[in-house]
Design a protein around this motif. Structure first.
Motif, PDB file in Angstrom:
ATOM      1  N   ILE A   1       0.887  -1.173   0.000  1.00 34.94           N
ATOM      2  CA  ILE A   1       0.000   0.000   0.000  1.00 34.94           C
ATOM      3  C   ILE A   1       0.919   1.216   0.000  1.00 34.94           C
ATOM      4  N   LEU A   2       0.652   2.149  -0.876  1.00 38.41           N
ATOM      5  CA  LEU A   2       1.535   3.306  -0.975  1.00 38.41           C
ATOM      6  C   LEU A   2       0.703   4.574  -0.950  1.00 38.41           C
ATOM      7  N   LYS A   3       1.120   5.537  -0.128  1.00 37.38           N
ATOM      8  CA  LYS A   3       0.387   6.808  -0.137  1.00 37.38           C
ATOM      9  C   LYS A   3       1.351   7.979  -0.163  1.00 37.38           C
ATOM     10  N   LEU A   4       0.924   9.053  -0.817  1.00 35.45           N
ATOM     11  CA  LEU A   4       1.701  10.295  -0.819  1.00 35.45           C
ATOM     12  C   LEU A   4       0.901  11.346  -0.060  1.00 35.45           C
ATOM     13  N   ASP A   5       1.582  12.049   0.856  1.00 31.74           N
ATOM     14  CA  ASP A   5       0.870  13.121   1.554  1.00 31.74           C
ATOM     15  C   ASP A   5       1.041  14.434   0.779  1.00 31.74           C
ATOM     16  N   ASP A   6       0.513  15.511   1.327  1.00 35.92           N
ATOM     17  CA  ASP A   6       0.521  16.759   0.551  1.00 35.92           C
ATOM     18  C   ASP A   6       1.876  17.460   0.575  1.00 35.92           C
ATOM     19  N   PHE A   7       2.888  16.838   1.206  1.00 39.77           N
ATOM     20  CA  PHE A   7       4.254  17.349   1.077  1.00 39.77           C
ATOM     21  C   PHE A   7       5.075  16.406   0.181  1.00 39.77           C
ATOM     22  N   ALA A   8       4.385  15.515  -0.510  1.00 36.97           N
ATOM     23  CA  ALA A   8       5.019  14.506  -1.367  1.00 36.97           C
ATOM     24  C   ALA A   8       5.886  13.559  -0.551  1.00 36.97           C
ATOM     25  N   HIS A   9       5.510  13.363   0.695  1.00 39.36           N
ATOM     26  CA  HIS A   9       6.183  12.342   1.493  1.00 39.36           C
ATOM     27  C   HIS A   9       5.448  11.017   1.278  1.00 39.36           C
ATOM     28  N   VAL A  10       6.215   9.960   1.081  1.00 39.10           N
ATOM     29  CA  VAL A  10       5.644   8.656   0.748  1.00 39.10           C
ATOM     30  C   VAL A  10       5.624   7.774   1.985  1.00 39.10           C
ATOM     31  N   THR A  11       4.499   7.134   2.252  1.00 33.99           N
ATOM     32  CA  THR A  11       4.474   6.052   3.229  1.00 33.99           C
ATOM     33  C   THR A  11       4.319   4.753   2.456  1.00 33.99           C
ATOM     34  N   LEU A  12       5.333   3.908   2.599  1.00 36.31           N
ATOM     35  CA  LEU A  12       5.345   2.623   1.900  1.00 36.31           C
ATOM     36  C   LEU A  12       4.963   1.557   2.915  1.00 36.31           C
ATOM     37  N   ILE A  13       3.795   0.976   2.738  1.00 36.17           N
ATOM     38  CA  ILE A  13       3.314  -0.050   3.665  1.00 36.17           C
ATOM     39  C   ILE A  13       3.459  -1.383   2.948  1.00 36.17           C
ATOM     40  N   THR A  14       4.367  -2.196   3.447  1.00 37.37           N
ATOM     41  CA  THR A  14       4.684  -3.438   2.744  1.00 37.37           C
ATOM     42  C   THR A  14       4.512  -4.643   3.668  1.00 37.37           C
ATOM     43  N   GLY A  15       4.164  -5.762   3.067  1.00 37.84           N
ATOM     44  CA  GLY A  15       4.061  -6.994   3.847  1.00 37.84           C
ATOM     45  C   GLY A  15       5.404  -7.576   4.205  1.00 37.84           C
ATOM     46  N   ALA A  16       6.469  -7.105   3.561  1.00 35.08           N
ATOM     47  CA  ALA A  16       7.795  -7.708   3.723  1.00 35.08           C
ATOM     48  C   ALA A  16       8.468  -7.240   4.997  1.00 35.08           C
ATOM     49  N   SER A  17       8.973  -8.183   5.761  1.00 30.90           N
ATOM     50  CA  SER A  17       9.590  -7.860   7.046  1.00 30.90           C
ATOM     51  C   SER A  17      11.045  -7.452   6.882  1.00 30.90           C
ATOM     52  N   GLU A  18      11.486  -6.603   7.796  1.00 34.84           N
ATOM     53  CA  GLU A  18      12.898  -6.210   7.866  1.00 34.84           C
ATOM     54  C   GLU A  18      13.529  -7.025   8.992  1.00 34.84           C
ATOM     55  N   ILE A  19      14.525  -7.858   8.629  1.00 35.33           N
ATOM     56  CA  ILE A  19      15.186  -8.633   9.688  1.00 35.33           C
ATOM     57  C   ILE A  19      16.671  -8.287   9.766  1.00 35.33           C
ATOM     58  N   GLY A  20      17.006  -7.107   9.270  1.00 33.89           N
ATOM     59  CA  GLY A  20      18.397  -6.682   9.289  1.00 33.89           C
ATOM     60  C   GLY A  20      19.028  -6.738   7.910  1.00 33.89           C
ATOM     61  N   GLN A  21      18.321  -7.390   6.981  1.00 36.80           N
ATOM     62  CA  GLN A  21      18.901  -7.609   5.647  1.00 36.80           C
ATOM     63  C   GLN A  21      18.811  -6.351   4.779  1.00 36.80           C
ATOM     64  N   GLY A  22      18.007  -5.391   5.181  1.00 32.00           N
ATOM     65  CA  GLY A  22      17.957  -4.135   4.433  1.00 32.00           C
ATOM     66  C   GLY A  22      16.791  -4.002   3.491  1.00 32.00           C
ATOM     67  N   SER A  23      15.728  -4.761   3.733  1.00 31.30           N
ATOM     68  CA  SER A  23      14.602  -4.719   2.798  1.00 31.30           C
ATOM     69  C   SER A  23      13.957  -3.341   2.769  1.00 31.30           C
ATOM     70  N   GLU A  24      13.840  -2.677   3.924  1.00 31.54           N
ATOM     71  CA  GLU A  24      13.143  -1.387   3.908  1.00 31.54           C
ATOM     72  C   GLU A  24      13.912  -0.375   3.063  1.00 31.54           C
TER      73      GLU A  24
END
Lengths: 765, 157
Positions: free
Chosen positions: A464-487
């Motif tokens: 799920i991806l949204k842009l706010d009115d300052f063009a800031h992106v919130t990236l909502i992903t099902g993928a977990s971050e376990i230190g590998q650097g996915s985010e």
């Protein structure tokens, strides 16, 4: 008007987004969390390897001030967990290995919980123990799991071609038995969970280290008999995974039962000793391999017979044959292959999944026999490999389709950069010289899934991806971050699409109430699957934005682009308007719209049937690693001097993160080969501590020369493939080949500790 | 329950007075009693270095030190290192060189590296490797951490 040139983030060295706060000690892992009213949970584990439980008396523990609950199997529903559903969270009738959970307490403090465990009385009737999988298969052997009276937990069979015909046309046949030992993940953050149950609403929140939150939720709902809609899994930052957190383990439902019994949050965190004893291991294996080739070096057949020690219960370790068979059947072109594996119950500990998932074990056997066969026919082993190596367009006997394949480039690059062929001959010639210290060089290659692995009917990931009115992106992903650097890499892929700087993204990836479904972090799949999912969501957003901008700018969407946080003219980069202004005009206008998109990516791969045939991954990763060692023949000490690695990664996305994965994997593989060893005696672990279980340390790290082959995979995100597991896979095989090159002694048994190497060199058992 | 003892010391520059059980470790006091959780438990027996803190400027495994031994001393944890802008160069180097993955060993690495750089402001690669020998990391393979500390010390080798 200002002009913004086209720029790209792909291939750059981009630091991990969460690194600054990690260096400040601000990151709060599950071990650091404290909920109001939280109790300490602790587990009583058996000290018997195989015994019937005659009596458990918890009355004295119950009476201890500060104890809020003491549970045994009698207090909870008997719903077993694990791959074979053979592992009840608390054992009531009998114990089958040293880690077995027999009671649990929730108390005000760690001190009280420990004291309470000591007050629990258990009476056993010992049963004969089985510690050798070969013996466990004999008729009349003691039965470990009553549902499997022959002690066979799982069988995998696979075949293509006709090995009899293959053998008939062979000029050389080699046969060996390889033994692969127990090691464990050693995540720096020990296992832990907090369960918080609210009885009036029926809501259960689990703060968990899991790598597979959505599968975990399903497992919890089954074992607890709960509506999955009431279960929320939150993943605080995770102190290392490497596959260890892929299954549900008894401590997790135990924590939930304690929370239900006390109506208070219960935090259950292992000690390091408990982590060694009670968390999963890598699957040990005995691999019998028979292979043949013709005089000209053409491979003819492979017959594989593998015995896995399943331990007392079944977790993912028992399923590694699924991955191992890919290496036997498809790393090289093998016209005939027959493959059989058995996992057999014993009273040893049980194995889970661990980075590489059986491929370290398979590659160890395959790559040593490649060298043996080449030597037998008098052919240079690099040339032998190149002759049989897979190439783009191949479809293997198992049905894997190699659309992009940089295997031959990996072989030639690693060989050239290391001076492999010359050094190999020079070292072999030096074997007979009197010096005790011998140099050796060895090579191994690997094939591993690089585009997910469809082991479930879906291998998808949502965004799920949204842009706010300052063009800031919130990236909502099902993928977990376990230190590998996915985010970081997912943010990079989104920014690449939207022409935004990395600072424009915040990632939300750790709460099943918010994030869309994902299979989980396994099979090196996150960059590929979650990456494609994120790119898809970003492209939908871009399409919407440019459609609007085209009306404002009186240009077609194709004539526009997004760069540097602005809408620009595609042909010359002239700024049309800043993106925030455009976004605000959207939702402040009478259209009243926001830019929010969703995307679900399902890779074009096949869920294999019972014959294990089909294209299980959307693409495949390849690598060759060359190891240079010095063997001290007086002491058996093997020093790893240099590793030259060439990896087909599809395309380099984040060079810094990619190097980090490769270097970390190399050193993990080095530890597997040279120093790490769980020593068991009659099912008891003798070295449950870092003092006696040796991880590699900074001074032991070899020189590393890493090359990336960019085969630009057609399905990959920006052309990339998954590589998380790849770098650990070749190391033990390459080091074994290097020891042979140095000494002429073939090491078929891991690990290559000084004692084992010394014995092998001296021909002693 | 064990005897309570009252002690006073300086934690990251600020005075602290606290009553602790006599058997408590410095690590437990920091984490469980004072809720200063940057310092990590990794093994509890001085083998992994995740709990490294500075005591009067010396690097110490806080899991092996009794809390009572902190009385009258000056303790610096990763939070204290991070609060001092002088150390930003080290932290930035760890970030930019990719020395952080899961991050669980990172607080110990930061504190140990800070100690190392105080002792040897321009360490060579060998000194850095030996200086970090007591800190285990399972993710990075150490190279990028060593690169970072060399970089922060102004040496590329």
């Amino acid at each position: 008007m200002a002009v913004i040139a086209k720029d790209s983030l792909i291939g750059r060295r981009i630091p991990k987004m969460d690194a600054p706060e990690k260096t400040a000690g601000k990151t709060r892992y599950v071990q650091d969390m404290k909920l109001p009213g939280q109790l300490v949970g602790m587990i009583l584990r058996t000290d018997r390897v195989h015994a019937r439980i005659k009596r458990i008396d918890t009355s004295r523990a119950q009476a201890l001030p500060g104890v809020h609950a003491v549970l045994t199997a009698a207090d909870i529903p008997q719903k077993p967990i694990g791959v074979n559903k053979d592992n009840p969270p608390l054992k009531g009738d009998k114990v089958r290995c040293i880690r077995d959970e027999i009671a649990a307490v929730a108390a005000e403090s760690e001190e009280i919980a420990k004291a309470a465990l000591k007050l629990i009385e258990v009476e056993y009737e010992d049963l004969p123990g089985l510690f050798d999988p070969t013996q466990a298969m004999q008729p009349g052997a003691p039965v470990i799991q009553e549902a499997k009276p022959n002690n066979i937990a799982m069988v995998f069979d696979y075949a293509h071609g006709d090995v009899g015909a293959g053998e008939a046309e062979s000029d050389v046949v080699v046969e060996d038995e390889f033994y692969l030992h127990y090691v464990t993940h050693c995540c720096m953050g020990v296992s832990g969970v907090i369960a918080d149950f609210e009885p009036t609403s029926g809501n259960l929140t689990i703060y968990s280290n899991t790598q597979v939150p959505f599968l975990h939720k399903r497992e919890f709902s089954e074992v607890l008999g709960m509506d999955p809609g009431r279960i929320r899994i939150i993943q605080p930052p995770i102190g290392g995974g490497f596959g260890s957190k892929l299954d549900i383990y008894p401590f997790e439902p135990i924590a939930v039962y304690l929370a239900k019994a006390t109506r208070r949050p219960v935090k259950l965190v292992f000690s390091r000793e408990e982590e060694f004893i009670a968390s999963p291991t890598r699957q040990p294996a005995i691999v019998k391999l028979r292979s043949g080739c013709k005089k000209d070096g053409t491979l003819t057949f492979r017959t594989v017979d593998i015995l896995l020690d399943n331990g007392g219960y079944t977790s993912w370790g028992a399923t590694i044959p699924f991955v191992m068979m890919q290496t036997f059947s498809s790393l090289y072109r093998v016209p005939h292959c027959l493959y059989h594996t058995k996992a057999v119950y014993t009273n040893n500990p049980y194995a889970g999944s661990f980075r590489g998932y059986g491929n370290l074990q398979a590659t160890f056997a395959v790559e040593q026999q490649i060298d043996k066969m080449a030597e037998a026919i008098g052919m240079d082993n690099l040339a032998f490999r190149l002759k049989n190596a897979q190439a783009p367009g191949e479809v293997t006997g198992q049905g894997m389709v190699f659309k992009s394949c940089g295997f031959k480039e990996c072989l030639t690059t690693a060989a050239e950069r290391s001076g492999y062929v010359q050094k190999f001959s020079a070292n072999a010639a030096n074997r007979s010289k009197p010096s005790a210290r011998k140099r050796g060089i060895g090579m191994a290659s690997m094939l591993h899934v690089g585009g997910g692995a469809k082991i479930y009917p879906s291998d998808g990931c949502g965004t799920i991806l949204k842009l706010d009115d300052f063009a800031h992106v919130t990236l909502i992903t099902g993928a977990s971050e376990i230190g590998q650097g996915s985010e970081t890499v997912l943010s990079q892929l989104v920014c690449e699409e939207l022409g935004l700087p990395m600072s424009a993204v915040t990632v939300v990836n750790n709460d099943t109430e918010i994030t869309p479904w994902d299979v989980g972090v396994h099979a090196s799949r996150t960059t590929f699957i979650a990456g494609n999912s994120a790119i898809g969501a970003a492209r939908k957003a871009k399409e919407k934005i440019l459609a609007l901008a085209s009306k404002v700018a009186n240009l077609t969407p194709e004539q526009l682009d997004m760069r540097g946080g602005c809408i620009v003219r595609a042909e010359d980069g002239e700024v049309v308007m800043p993106l925030p202004k455009l976004l605000r005009s959207l939702h402040f206008s009478d259209k009243a719209e926001l830019v929010m998109t969703t995307n679900y990516y399902e890779p074009p791969s096949v869920h294999q049937g019972k014959d294990f045939k089909g294209d299980v991954s959307a693409t495949y990763a390849w690598a060759t690693q060359v190891c240079e060692v010095e063997v001290d023949t007086d002491t058996g000490i093997v020093k790893l001097l240099k590793v030259t690695a060439a990896h087909d990664v599809g395309r380099v996305l984040n060079r810094l993160g990619l190097e980090g994965q490769i270097e970390g994997g190399i050193v993990m593989g080095q530890g597997y080969a040279l120093s790490e060893d769980m020593v068991f005696k009659q099912g008891k672990l003798l070295n449950p501590a870092f003092r006696d279980y040796k991880l590699m340390t900074a001074p032991e790290v070899p020189e590393m020369d890493i090359s990336f082959i960019e085969s630009m995979d057609g399905e990959g995100p920006q052309g990339a493939k998954g590589v998380g597991e790849a770098p650990a896979i070749c190391m033990a095989a390459a080091i074994a080949n290097a020891i042979y090159n140095a000494t002429g002694v073939r090491m078929t048994n891991l690990p290559f500790t000084p004692e084992n190497v010394y014995r092998a060199l001296k021909g002693a058992s | 329950m064990s005897l309570a003892v009252e002690i006073a010391f300086k934690l990251n520059g600020s005075p602290v007075r606290v009553s602790i059980p006599a058997t408590m470790t410095a690590l437990s006091m920091l984490r469980d009693q004072l809720n200063v959780t940057g310092t990590k438990y990794g093994c509890g027996e001085g083998e992994c270095g995740a709990c490294t803190i500075l005591v009067d400027g010396l690097s110490v495994n806080s899991c092996l030190m009794f809390a009572v031994e902190c009385d009258g001393r000056e303790l610096t944890t990763v939070e204290g290192v991070a609060a001092n802008p002088v150390n930003d160069r080290l932290r930035d180097a760890l970030v930019e060189h990719g020395g952080v993955q899961c991050g669980f060993c990172t607080p110990g690495m930061v504190v140990q590296s800070k100690w190392l750089l105080d002792k040897h402001p321009h360490p060579d690669r060998h000194q850095v490797e030996r200086g970090l020998e007591g800190n285990l990391c399972r993710c990075t393979g150490y190279k990028k951490i060593v690169d970072a500390v060399c970089g922060a010390g102004g040496s590329n080798e």
